[in-house]
Structures are given as C-alpha cells and as structure tokens.
Design a protein around this motif. Structure first.
Motif, PDB file in Angstrom:
ATOM      1  N   LYS A  18       0.818  -1.220   0.000  1.00  0.00           N
ATOM      2  CA  LYS A  18       0.000   0.000   0.000  1.00  0.00           C
ATOM      3  C   LYS A  18       0.845   1.260   0.000  1.00  0.00           C
ATOM      4  CE  LYS A  18      -4.157  -1.933   2.125  1.00  0.00           C
ATOM      5  NZ  LYS A  18      -5.019  -1.979   3.343  1.00  0.00           N
ATOM      6  N   ARG A  19       2.088   1.150   0.370  1.00  0.00           N
ATOM      7  CA  ARG A  19       2.969   2.316   0.377  1.00  0.00           C
ATOM      8  C   ARG A  19       3.426   2.684  -1.035  1.00  0.00           C
ATOM      9  NH1 ARG A  19       5.221   3.244   5.558  1.00  0.00           N
ATOM     10  NH2 ARG A  19       6.910   4.402   4.535  1.00  0.00           N
ATOM     11  N   GLU A  20       3.409   1.717  -1.952  1.00  0.00           N
ATOM     12  CA  GLU A  20       3.950   1.938  -3.288  1.00  0.00           C
ATOM     13  C   GLU A  20       2.924   1.752  -4.399  1.00  0.00           C
ATOM     14  OE1 GLU A  20       7.257   2.743  -4.146  1.00  0.00           O
ATOM     15  OE2 GLU A  20       7.465   3.163  -2.008  1.00  0.00           O
ATOM     16  N   TYR A  21       1.857   1.022  -4.120  1.00  0.00           N
ATOM     17  CA  TYR A  21       0.918   0.647  -5.179  1.00  0.00           C
ATOM     18  C   TYR A  21      -0.493   0.888  -4.656  1.00  0.00           C
ATOM     19  CZ  TYR A  21      -1.123  -2.393  -8.832  1.00  0.00           C
ATOM     20  OH  TYR A  21      -1.838  -2.899  -9.889  1.00  0.00           O
ATOM     21  N   THR A  22      -1.244   1.716  -5.332  1.00  0.00           N
ATOM     22  CA  THR A  22      -2.533   2.177  -4.792  1.00  0.00           C
ATOM     23  C   THR A  22      -3.716   1.284  -5.161  1.00  0.00           C
ATOM     24  OG1 THR A  22      -2.850   3.616  -6.719  1.00  0.00           O
ATOM     25  CG2 THR A  22      -1.769   4.571  -4.774  1.00  0.00           C
ATOM     26  N   ARG A  44       3.099  -9.741  -7.803  1.00  0.00           N
ATOM     27  CA  ARG A  44       2.886  -9.057  -9.080  1.00  0.00           C
ATOM     28  C   ARG A  44       1.936  -7.881  -8.915  1.00  0.00           C
ATOM     29  NH1 ARG A  44       0.301 -12.864 -11.626  1.00  0.00           N
ATOM     30  NH2 ARG A  44       2.146 -13.906 -12.478  1.00  0.00           N
ATOM     31  N   ARG A  45       2.303  -6.748  -9.528  1.00  0.00           N
ATOM     32  CA  ARG A  45       1.431  -5.572  -9.572  1.00  0.00           C
ATOM     33  C   ARG A  45       0.842  -5.484 -10.983  1.00  0.00           C
ATOM     34  NH1 ARG A  45       5.852  -1.492  -6.733  1.00  0.00           N
ATOM     35  NH2 ARG A  45       5.781  -2.441  -4.632  1.00  0.00           N
ATOM     36  N   PRO A  46      -0.378  -5.978 -11.186  1.00  0.00           N
ATOM     37  CA  PRO A  46      -0.921  -6.100 -12.542  1.00  0.00           C
ATOM     38  C   PRO A  46      -0.983  -4.798 -13.330  1.00  0.00           C
ATOM     39  CG  PRO A  46      -2.228  -7.372 -10.996  1.00  0.00           C
ATOM     40  CD  PRO A  46      -1.278  -6.556 -10.182  1.00  0.00           C
ATOM     41  N   ARG A  47      -1.301  -3.678 -12.677  1.00  0.00           N
ATOM     42  CA  ARG A  47      -1.467  -2.417 -13.419  1.00  0.00           C
ATOM     43  C   ARG A  47      -0.154  -1.920 -14.013  1.00  0.00           C
ATOM     44  NH1 ARG A  47      -6.433   0.091 -11.999  1.00  0.00           N
ATOM     45  NH2 ARG A  47      -7.770  -1.578 -11.171  1.00  0.00           N
TER      46      ARG A  47
END
Length: 263
Positions: free
Chosen positions: A141-145, A193-196
């Motif tokens: 949550k600190r890096e990916y919204t 994984r961060r899909p966006r």
C-alpha cells in the motif's frame, strides 16, 4: 510498519510438529523445536519443510501430492482443500493442501507425525500464510494504490538464512540477554505481481517461533519485508525503519504525567 508480526495461535490439540507458511502445500511449527514439517531439500539442520518445492506443476505452481491414504495410515484424513485469500492471478486464488496431502508429504520425507495432529498443523500452516499476506499488503500500500496485488510464485528456502536473519543471529551471539539467539525455522521468498504496472517485487519472509503463552499455546513471529534488490525496495525499507526509530524515540521522550497523591 508490518515488518514483524507476533502471532499467537491456540490449538485444541498440541501438535507434535507445526508448520510455517506458504500458499502452496507447506508446514506448521510446534512449541518445542522450531521446525517446518514440509522439506525443501534443506541442509542438515532442524529447519525443514516436508513438501518439495522443486517438484511443482508448471501450470499451477502446486506440488503434485496424493490424496490417497499412506501405507499403514491408521485414521482417515480429510481430502478437502481450503481456498486461501491470496490471489494467484486475476481469476483464481491459491489453494492450501488438504490434511491428507500434508500427511503424505510428511511421510514421503520420513517425518514421524501423529496422524491426529495433522489437521491442527494444517490450520497453523494456513494461518501463517494468511498473516504473511496481510503483512505483504501493508508494504504494498505504500507503493501501489490498487487492490489487485497477486502472489505470482514462491520459493521455500529453509536453512538458508537471509542477511537480516544473520544480523540478528550475530546480535544474539553478542548480547544473548537482549536478542533472540534462535534462527528462523523457515524462510520463503514470495514474488508479488502488480498487474497495473507489470512490476514484480520479491518479498522475504522469516518465520520465527516466539515464547509460548502461559497456557502453552504456540506463538509465531513473522518478519516480512521487500528484498533489497531494487531502488524502490531499498527506499521503502529505509523509510519504514526511520519511521519506527522516530516512533520509539517519541514514545521514550514522553514525560511521565503520573501524579503521586500526598499521603
């Protein structure tokens, strides 16, 4: 923030061994020796995990574990698998091993485990996985919204101390009265994984056994943090460490407002 979480676990039956966590078939620890009941080809030391993380199905990243009773098995174990809360991709989540699969993994690795404790061990294993994922989400949550984070894959690395675990072991050797001298009973690397954005971030999870509660219930401590293999992760680790140091400093500087009434 989320680097370490102490997790009391109460079990109706005290397991002979317990398992740590990973969203694939894995393990659960016990209140005496800190061990992982599912083995990953670990070096000869107590930190083991009976499920072989090398033999994964390339389609689903899950080990092929039998659901049939093991030879000389005395009691029937459930074969139902529990779905975790941990997304594997955009449409599915990781499944935990059934008690029968878990027991077969233990038997295959030569671990003597009372069959009546296996279900409790699986519960602890699943509990630790869920708590580890919560800690991962706190970091993310600190890096990916966005809320579509996925656990792409993972690797069990028992017996392989992380640099941070080595540091704390050294601190325990220097000051045993202040720092823990026991190594983590297991280590996992989770690839998130961060899909966006298409980014993948590696997280290191060290599993420790903490002192048991007064009633004998086992307590586990998870040290979850992004690996120091990218500038973003290094920056994040420094920021969190700084915040924690300042928070401790401010708490220690608070004046004692206790008023002693004259007698």
């Amino acid at each position: 923030m989320g680097q370490t979480a102490s997790l009391p676990t109460t079990a109706s039956t005290k397991p002979a061994e317990a398992a740590s966590g990973c969203p694939v078939s894995h393990k659960n620890p016990d209140t005496s020796p800190a061990t992982c009941p599912v083995a990953h080809d670990a070096p000869p030391n107590p930190a083991k995990c009976p499920i072989d993380h090398g033999g994964l199905n390339p389609l689903n990243q899950m080990p092929e574990l039998a659901q049939t009773p093991a030879p000389n098995q005395r009691i029937q174990l459930p074969t139902e698998r529990t779905e975790s809360s941990i997304p594997r991709d955009g449409t599915s989540k990781w499944d935990y091993p059934s008690p029968q699969q878990f027991y077969n993994a233990l038997v295959r690795k030569g671990w003597e485990t009372p069959e009546e404790h296996v279900e409790t061990m699986v519960d602890i294993h699943n509990f630790l996985n869920e708590r580890a994922w919560i800690e991962v989400l706190k970091w993310e949550k600190r890096e990916y919204t966005h809320d579509d984070i996925q656990l792409a894959r993972l690797r069990g690395r028992p017996g392989e101390l992380s640099p941070k675990a080595r540091f704390w072991m050294f601190a325990g050797w220097l000051l045993p009265s202040r720092f823990n001298t026991e190594p983590p009973f297991d280590r996992h690397d989770w690839i998130v994984r961060r899909p966006r954005t298409g980014e993948e971030v590696r997280y290191v999870i060290d599993y420790y056994e903490a002192p048991a509660e007064l009633d004998g219930s086992p307590v586990f401590s998870l040290d979850v943090r992004p690996a120091l293999d990218s500038f973003s992760s290094v920056k994040q680790r420094i920021a969190v460490a700084t915040e924690e140091v300042w928070a401790d400093f401010r708490n220690n500087q608070k004046p004692d407002r206790t008023v002693t009434e004259p007698k």
